[in-house]
Write an enzyme that holds these catalytic residues in place. Structure first.
Site, PDB file in Angstrom:
ATOM      1  N   THR A 125     -21.758  86.151  83.358  1.00 14.00           N
ATOM      2  CA  THR A 125     -22.591  87.144  83.950  1.00 14.00           C
ATOM      3  C   THR A 125     -23.667  86.613  84.907  1.00 14.00           C
ATOM      4  O   THR A 125     -24.308  86.534  85.568  1.00 14.00           O
ATOM      5  CB  THR A 125     -23.014  87.489  83.292  1.00 14.00           C
ATOM      6  OG1 THR A 125     -23.581  86.884  82.120  1.00 14.00           O
ATOM      7  CG2 THR A 125     -21.908  88.364  82.475  1.00 14.00           C
ATOM      8  N   ASN A 160     -25.464  93.540  96.798  1.00 10.26           N
ATOM      9  CA  ASN A 160     -26.984  93.975  96.615  1.00 10.26           C
ATOM     10  C   ASN A 160     -28.070  92.368  96.835  1.00 10.26           C
ATOM     11  O   ASN A 160     -28.604  93.455  97.619  1.00 10.26           O
ATOM     12  CB  ASN A 160     -26.712  94.012  95.695  1.00 10.26           C
ATOM     13  CG  ASN A 160     -26.451  92.984  94.259  1.00 10.26           C
ATOM     14  OD1 ASN A 160     -25.998  92.434  94.263  1.00 10.26           O
ATOM     15  ND2 ASN A 160     -26.733  94.073  92.411  1.00 10.26           N
ATOM     16  N   GLU A 166     -22.313  90.896  96.312  1.00  8.75           N
ATOM     17  CA  GLU A 166     -23.335  90.154  95.138  1.00  8.75           C
ATOM     18  C   GLU A 166     -23.876  89.603  94.512  1.00  8.75           C
ATOM     19  O   GLU A 166     -23.302  88.728  95.123  1.00  8.75           O
ATOM     20  CB  GLU A 166     -22.240  91.532  94.162  1.00  8.75           C
ATOM     21  CG  GLU A 166     -22.026  91.720  93.398  1.00  8.75           C
ATOM     22  CD  GLU A 166     -22.929  90.518  91.490  1.00  8.75           C
ATOM     23  OE1 GLU A 166     -23.675  90.510  91.418  1.00  8.75           O
ATOM     24  OE2 GLU A 166     -21.797  89.070  91.937  1.00  8.75           O
ATOM     25  N   HIS A 242     -25.524  95.698  84.433  1.00  7.42           N
ATOM     26  CA  HIS A 242     -24.477  94.877  85.301  1.00  7.42           C
ATOM     27  C   HIS A 242     -23.609  93.992  84.090  1.00  7.42           C
ATOM     28  O   HIS A 242     -22.265  94.346  84.057  1.00  7.42           O
ATOM     29  CB  HIS A 242     -25.127  93.843  86.606  1.00  7.42           C
ATOM     30  CG  HIS A 242     -25.259  94.685  86.954  1.00  7.42           C
ATOM     31  ND1 HIS A 242     -24.814  95.831  88.164  1.00  7.42           N
ATOM     32  CD2 HIS A 242     -27.055  94.803  87.623  1.00  7.42           C
ATOM     33  CE1 HIS A 242     -25.196  95.815  89.326  1.00  7.42           C
ATOM     34  NE2 HIS A 242     -26.650  95.639  88.580  1.00  7.42           N
TER      35      HIS A 242
END
Ligand code: BDR
Ligand code: CA
Length: 326
Positions: A125, A160, A166, A242
Protein backbone atom coordinates in the site's frame (compact mmCIF):
# COMPACT_ATOMS: atom_id res chain seq x y z
CA UNK A 1 -9.13 -23.37 7.64
CA UNK A 2 -5.48 -22.27 7.71
CA UNK A 3 -5.23 -18.49 8.12
CA UNK A 4 -3.92 -16.49 5.16
CA UNK A 5 -0.39 -15.36 5.95
CA UNK A 6 0.36 -11.83 4.86
CA UNK A 7 3.46 -9.75 4.38
CA UNK A 8 2.54 -6.08 4.45
CA UNK A 9 4.57 -3.44 2.64
CA UNK A 10 3.44 0.03 3.64
CA UNK A 11 4.32 3.72 3.89
CA UNK A 12 2.33 3.81 7.09
CA UNK A 13 0.19 6.91 7.04
CA UNK A 14 -3.48 7.35 7.84
CA UNK A 15 -5.14 4.94 5.42
CA UNK A 16 -2.32 2.36 5.69
CA UNK A 17 -3.05 2.35 9.45
CA UNK A 18 -6.74 1.73 8.80
CA UNK A 19 -5.74 -1.12 6.45
CA UNK A 20 -3.66 -2.69 9.24
CA UNK A 21 -6.48 -2.33 11.75
CA UNK A 22 -8.86 -3.96 9.27
CA UNK A 23 -6.53 -6.91 8.73
CA UNK A 24 -5.96 -7.31 12.46
CA UNK A 25 -9.69 -7.65 12.93
CA UNK A 26 -10.62 -10.00 10.09
CA UNK A 27 -11.02 -13.73 10.72
CA UNK A 28 -8.57 -16.10 9.05
CA UNK A 29 -5.88 -13.48 8.56
CA UNK A 30 -2.37 -13.62 10.00
CA UNK A 31 0.00 -10.68 9.61
CA UNK A 32 3.40 -12.37 9.48
CA UNK A 33 5.63 -9.35 8.94
CA UNK A 34 5.59 -5.73 7.89
CA UNK A 35 8.07 -3.82 5.76
CA UNK A 36 8.06 -0.04 5.67
CA UNK A 37 8.83 2.14 2.69
CA UNK A 38 9.23 5.83 1.90
CA UNK A 39 6.13 7.60 0.61
CA UNK A 40 3.63 9.26 2.89
CA UNK A 41 6.49 9.73 5.36
CA UNK A 42 10.12 8.58 5.55
CA UNK A 43 10.58 4.82 5.78
CA UNK A 44 11.90 4.94 9.36
CA UNK A 45 8.85 6.87 10.55
CA UNK A 46 6.56 4.55 8.57
CA UNK A 47 8.10 1.64 10.49
CA UNK A 48 7.48 3.37 13.81
CA UNK A 49 3.88 3.97 12.83
CA UNK A 50 3.55 0.34 11.81
CA UNK A 51 4.72 -0.69 15.26
CA UNK A 52 2.29 1.74 16.88
CA UNK A 53 -0.67 0.23 15.06
CA UNK A 54 0.40 -3.38 15.66
CA UNK A 55 0.89 -2.72 19.37
CA UNK A 56 -2.55 -1.13 19.56
CA UNK A 57 -3.93 -4.41 18.18
CA UNK A 58 -1.95 -6.61 20.57
CA UNK A 59 0.26 -7.76 17.71
CA UNK A 60 3.51 -6.87 19.46
CA UNK A 61 5.32 -9.94 18.12
CA UNK A 62 4.88 -9.09 14.44
CA UNK A 63 8.26 -7.85 13.14
CA UNK A 64 8.47 -4.51 11.36
CA UNK A 65 11.49 -3.95 9.12
CA UNK A 66 12.55 -0.59 7.73
CA UNK A 67 12.66 -0.62 3.94
CA UNK A 68 13.90 1.55 1.09
CA UNK A 69 14.35 5.16 2.05
CA UNK A 70 14.10 6.60 -1.47
CA UNK A 71 12.74 5.75 -4.93
CA UNK A 72 14.91 4.06 -7.57
CA UNK A 73 15.33 6.93 -9.99
CA UNK A 74 13.99 10.13 -8.51
CA UNK A 75 14.30 12.20 -5.39
CA UNK A 76 12.47 11.34 -2.17
CA UNK A 77 9.15 13.17 -1.80
CA UNK A 78 6.89 12.74 1.21
CA UNK A 79 3.26 13.72 1.71
CA UNK A 80 3.00 15.27 5.16
CA UNK A 81 0.36 17.66 3.88
CA UNK A 82 -2.00 14.69 3.38
CA UNK A 83 -1.11 12.47 6.33
CA UNK A 84 0.37 14.96 8.81
CA UNK A 85 4.10 15.34 9.42
CA UNK A 86 3.97 12.30 11.71
CA UNK A 87 1.95 10.30 9.16
CA UNK A 88 -0.81 9.95 11.72
CA UNK A 89 -2.61 13.27 11.36
CA UNK A 90 -0.27 15.12 13.77
CA UNK A 91 -1.79 13.31 16.74
CA UNK A 92 1.38 12.95 18.79
CA UNK A 93 1.00 9.22 19.41
CA UNK A 94 3.11 7.57 22.15
CA UNK A 95 6.34 5.87 21.10
CA UNK A 96 6.04 2.20 20.27
CA UNK A 97 7.29 -0.23 22.91
CA UNK A 98 9.61 -2.02 20.47
CA UNK A 99 11.84 -0.84 17.68
CA UNK A 100 12.11 -2.20 14.14
CA UNK A 101 14.04 -5.40 13.39
CA UNK A 102 17.67 -5.20 12.31
CA UNK A 103 16.82 -6.85 9.01
CA UNK A 104 16.01 -4.69 5.97
CA UNK A 105 12.47 -5.01 4.62
CA UNK A 106 13.77 -6.26 1.24
CA UNK A 107 15.85 -8.97 2.96
CA UNK A 108 12.88 -9.89 5.14
CA UNK A 109 10.63 -10.32 2.10
CA UNK A 110 13.17 -12.49 0.24
CA UNK A 111 13.91 -14.59 3.34
CA UNK A 112 10.26 -15.26 4.15
CA UNK A 113 9.48 -16.15 0.53
CA UNK A 114 12.25 -18.77 0.54
CA UNK A 115 11.32 -20.14 3.96
CA UNK A 116 7.73 -20.86 2.93
CA UNK A 117 7.48 -20.95 -0.85
CA UNK A 118 4.01 -20.22 -2.17
CA UNK A 119 2.53 -19.39 1.23
CA UNK A 120 2.65 -15.64 1.50
CA UNK A 121 0.32 -13.07 0.06
CA UNK A 122 1.83 -9.59 -0.16
CA UNK A 123 -0.30 -6.51 0.44
CA UNK A 124 1.49 -3.38 -0.82
CA UNK A 125 0.00 0.00 0.00
CA UNK A 126 2.93 2.31 -0.60
CA UNK A 127 5.45 3.02 -3.36
CA UNK A 128 6.74 -0.27 -4.74
CA UNK A 129 10.47 0.28 -4.13
CA UNK A 130 10.91 -2.67 -1.72
CA UNK A 131 9.14 -5.10 -4.03
CA UNK A 132 10.97 -3.79 -7.10
CA UNK A 133 14.34 -4.01 -5.33
CA UNK A 134 13.56 -7.54 -4.16
CA UNK A 135 12.78 -8.49 -7.77
CA UNK A 136 16.12 -7.05 -8.90
CA UNK A 137 17.92 -9.02 -6.19
CA UNK A 138 16.14 -12.35 -6.50
CA UNK A 139 14.92 -13.76 -9.81
CA UNK A 140 13.08 -16.60 -8.01
CA UNK A 141 10.85 -14.30 -6.00
CA UNK A 142 7.86 -14.24 -8.39
CA UNK A 143 7.35 -18.00 -8.12
CA UNK A 144 7.76 -18.00 -4.32
CA UNK A 145 5.07 -15.43 -3.51
CA UNK A 146 1.46 -16.56 -3.74
CA UNK A 147 0.00 -13.19 -4.74
CA UNK A 148 0.56 -9.45 -4.66
CA UNK A 149 -2.35 -7.09 -4.09
CA UNK A 150 -1.43 -3.47 -4.43
CA UNK A 151 -3.13 -0.14 -4.00
CA UNK A 152 -2.02 2.00 -6.88
CA UNK A 153 -2.65 3.44 -10.29
CA UNK A 154 -5.92 3.65 -12.13
CA UNK A 155 -7.49 1.90 -15.09
CA UNK A 156 -8.42 5.16 -16.73
CA UNK A 157 -5.08 6.88 -16.17
CA UNK A 158 -6.40 9.52 -13.77
CA UNK A 159 -4.04 10.50 -10.96
CA UNK A 160 -4.10 12.18 -7.57
CA UNK A 161 -0.49 13.13 -6.74
CA UNK A 162 -0.16 14.34 -10.35
CA UNK A 163 -2.73 14.77 -13.13
CA UNK A 164 -2.02 11.24 -14.41
CA UNK A 165 -0.07 9.81 -11.49
CA UNK A 166 -1.57 7.99 -8.53
CA UNK A 167 0.70 8.60 -5.54
CA UNK A 168 2.09 5.09 -4.97
CA UNK A 169 3.01 4.60 -8.61
CA UNK A 170 4.14 8.20 -9.11
CA UNK A 171 6.51 7.92 -6.11
CA UNK A 172 8.49 5.18 -7.89
CA UNK A 173 7.49 4.45 -11.50
CA UNK A 174 10.54 2.24 -12.21
CA UNK A 175 9.74 -0.05 -9.29
CA UNK A 176 6.07 -0.20 -10.24
CA UNK A 177 6.91 -1.24 -13.81
CA UNK A 178 8.96 -4.13 -12.43
CA UNK A 179 6.19 -5.23 -10.06
CA UNK A 180 3.45 -5.22 -12.71
CA UNK A 181 5.56 -7.26 -15.10
CA UNK A 182 7.38 -9.79 -12.92
CA UNK A 183 5.05 -12.66 -13.72
CA UNK A 184 3.60 -13.13 -10.23
CA UNK A 185 -0.17 -12.81 -9.76
CA UNK A 186 -0.86 -9.11 -9.23
CA UNK A 187 -4.19 -7.52 -8.37
CA UNK A 188 -4.34 -3.77 -8.79
CA UNK A 189 -6.77 -1.86 -6.61
CA UNK A 190 -6.65 1.60 -8.10
CA UNK A 191 -8.31 4.96 -7.78
CA UNK A 192 -11.22 3.80 -9.97
CA UNK A 193 -12.52 1.75 -7.06
CA UNK A 194 -10.89 3.32 -4.00
CA UNK A 195 -12.32 6.79 -4.68
CA UNK A 196 -15.80 5.25 -4.71
CA UNK A 197 -15.32 3.36 -1.44
CA UNK A 198 -15.57 5.87 1.36
CA UNK A 199 -16.15 6.60 4.98
CA UNK A 200 -19.05 9.06 4.99
CA UNK A 201 -20.88 10.83 7.80
CA UNK A 202 -22.87 7.85 9.22
CA UNK A 203 -19.83 5.58 9.33
CA UNK A 204 -17.62 8.28 10.84
CA UNK A 205 -20.24 8.95 13.51
CA UNK A 206 -20.49 5.24 14.35
CA UNK A 207 -16.71 5.02 14.68
CA UNK A 208 -16.54 8.19 16.80
CA UNK A 209 -19.22 6.81 19.12
CA UNK A 210 -17.52 3.43 19.64
CA UNK A 211 -15.55 2.75 22.77
CA UNK A 212 -12.74 0.60 21.40
CA UNK A 213 -9.03 1.53 21.27
CA UNK A 214 -8.96 1.12 17.50
CA UNK A 215 -12.02 3.35 16.99
CA UNK A 216 -10.56 6.07 19.21
CA UNK A 217 -7.26 5.85 17.32
CA UNK A 218 -8.99 5.90 13.92
CA UNK A 219 -11.11 8.90 14.86
CA UNK A 220 -8.05 10.81 16.03
CA UNK A 221 -5.83 10.12 13.03
CA UNK A 222 -8.61 10.74 10.52
CA UNK A 223 -9.28 14.37 11.43
CA UNK A 224 -6.44 15.91 9.44
CA UNK A 225 -7.06 13.56 6.48
CA UNK A 226 -10.77 14.46 6.40
CA UNK A 227 -9.80 18.11 6.25
CA UNK A 228 -7.58 17.43 3.23
CA UNK A 229 -10.26 15.42 1.41
CA UNK A 230 -12.95 17.99 2.18
CA UNK A 231 -11.36 20.03 -0.63
CA UNK A 232 -12.18 17.23 -3.10
CA UNK A 233 -15.66 16.53 -1.76
CA UNK A 234 -17.21 19.99 -1.75
CA UNK A 235 -16.42 20.64 1.90
CA UNK A 236 -17.85 17.34 3.18
CA UNK A 237 -15.58 15.71 5.74
CA UNK A 238 -15.54 12.27 4.13
CA UNK A 239 -12.67 10.21 2.74
CA UNK A 240 -11.83 7.44 0.30
CA UNK A 241 -10.52 4.15 1.62
CA UNK A 242 -7.54 3.51 -0.65
CA UNK A 243 -5.33 1.17 1.35
CA UNK A 244 -8.06 -0.49 3.44
CA UNK A 245 -9.84 -1.55 0.24
CA UNK A 246 -6.66 -3.15 -1.13
CA UNK A 247 -6.32 -5.04 2.15
CA UNK A 248 -9.94 -6.13 1.85
CA UNK A 249 -9.53 -7.38 -1.70
CA UNK A 250 -6.36 -9.27 -0.70
CA UNK A 251 -8.11 -11.34 1.96
CA UNK A 252 -11.55 -11.39 0.38
CA UNK A 253 -11.24 -11.43 -3.42
CA UNK A 254 -15.03 -11.81 -3.73
CA UNK A 255 -15.30 -8.09 -2.91
CA UNK A 256 -14.31 -7.53 -6.54
CA UNK A 257 -17.47 -7.59 -8.63
CA UNK A 258 -15.82 -7.01 -11.96
CA UNK A 259 -12.23 -6.93 -13.12
CA UNK A 260 -10.11 -7.00 -16.24
CA UNK A 261 -6.98 -9.07 -16.82
CA UNK A 262 -4.78 -6.68 -18.74
CA UNK A 263 -1.19 -5.70 -19.37
CA UNK A 264 -0.25 -2.73 -17.21
CA UNK A 265 2.78 -0.57 -17.91
CA UNK A 266 3.96 2.57 -16.19
CA UNK A 267 4.93 5.73 -18.06
CA UNK A 268 8.51 6.54 -17.12
CA UNK A 269 9.53 9.26 -19.55
CA UNK A 270 10.14 12.66 -18.00
CA UNK A 271 7.09 14.87 -18.35
CA UNK A 272 3.51 15.14 -17.19
CA UNK A 273 2.63 11.47 -17.71
CA UNK A 274 5.49 10.04 -15.61
CA UNK A 275 3.94 7.63 -13.11
CA UNK A 276 0.78 7.01 -15.10
CA UNK A 277 -0.50 3.44 -15.34
CA UNK A 278 -1.13 2.54 -18.97
CA UNK A 279 -3.53 -0.31 -19.55
CA UNK A 280 -3.69 -2.27 -22.78
CA UNK A 281 -7.45 -2.25 -23.34
CA UNK A 282 -7.51 -3.85 -26.74
CA UNK A 283 -10.10 -6.57 -26.98
CA UNK A 284 -9.06 -10.18 -26.59
CA UNK A 285 -8.96 -10.91 -30.31
CA UNK A 286 -6.02 -8.55 -30.59
CA UNK A 287 -3.87 -10.98 -28.61
CA UNK A 288 -2.48 -12.30 -31.86
CA UNK A 289 -0.97 -8.83 -32.33
CA UNK A 290 1.62 -9.55 -29.69
CA UNK A 291 -0.13 -9.14 -26.38
CA UNK A 292 1.52 -11.70 -24.17
CA UNK A 293 1.25 -10.50 -20.59
CA UNK A 294 2.07 -10.73 -17.79
CA UNK A 295 -1.46 -9.72 -17.00
CA UNK A 296 -2.58 -7.79 -13.96
CA UNK A 297 -6.05 -8.26 -12.54
CA UNK A 298 -7.44 -4.73 -12.29
CA UNK A 299 -10.45 -4.24 -10.03
CA UNK A 300 -13.12 -2.29 -11.91
CA UNK A 301 -16.08 -2.59 -9.55
CA UNK A 302 -16.16 -3.63 -5.90
CA UNK A 303 -18.81 -4.24 -3.28
CA UNK A 304 -18.09 -0.99 -1.44
CA UNK A 305 -21.04 -1.35 0.93
CA UNK A 306 -19.94 -4.78 2.15
CA UNK A 307 -16.37 -3.63 2.58
CA UNK A 308 -17.21 -0.42 4.45
CA UNK A 309 -19.49 -2.38 6.79
CA UNK A 310 -16.69 -4.83 7.47
CA UNK A 311 -14.26 -2.02 8.26
CA UNK A 312 -16.69 -0.24 10.56
CA UNK A 313 -17.40 -3.59 12.25
CA UNK A 314 -13.70 -4.17 12.93
CA UNK A 315 -13.25 -0.68 14.33
CA UNK A 316 -16.28 -0.71 16.58
CA UNK A 317 -16.00 -4.22 18.06
CA UNK A 318 -13.30 -5.78 20.23
CA UNK A 319 -10.45 -7.23 18.19
CA UNK A 320 -10.04 -11.02 18.17
CA UNK A 321 -7.09 -12.68 19.89
CA UNK A 322 -4.13 -12.63 17.48
CA UNK A 323 -3.63 -15.78 15.33
CA UNK A 324 -0.50 -17.73 16.29
CA UNK A 325 2.69 -16.54 14.60
CA UNK A 326 4.11 -18.33 11.55
C1 BDR B 1 -2.21 6.19 -1.81
O1 BDR B 1 -1.30 7.25 -1.55
C2 BDR B 1 -1.11 7.42 -0.17
O2 BDR B 1 -1.29 8.75 0.18
C3 BDR B 1 -2.12 6.57 0.52
O3 BDR B 1 -1.61 6.01 1.71
C4 BDR B 1 -2.46 5.50 -0.49
O4 BDR B 1 -1.60 4.40 -0.38
C5 BDR B 1 -3.46 6.74 -2.47
O5 BDR B 1 -3.16 7.27 -3.72
CA1 CA C 1 -0.22 4.11 1.56
Amino acid sequence: MEPRSLILDMDVGVDDSLAMLYLAGRPGVRITAVGSVHGNVEASLAAQNGRRVLELCGLDDVPVAVGCWRPMAQELATAGWVHGDDGLGNTNQPDPRRGPTREHAVAQLIRLAHERPGEYDVVATGPLTNLGTALVMDRDLPRLIRSVTLMGGSFDGVGNAAPFGEANIWHDPEAAELVFNAGWPVTMVGLDVTMETRLEEPELEAIAAADTPQARFATAILQHYLGVYARSFGGRRICPLHDPLAAGVAVEPSLVMSSADVEVHVARAEGPTRGMTMVDRRPKYMEAEGRSGPFTRVALRVDSRRFVDQLVGVLTHPLPAPAAAA
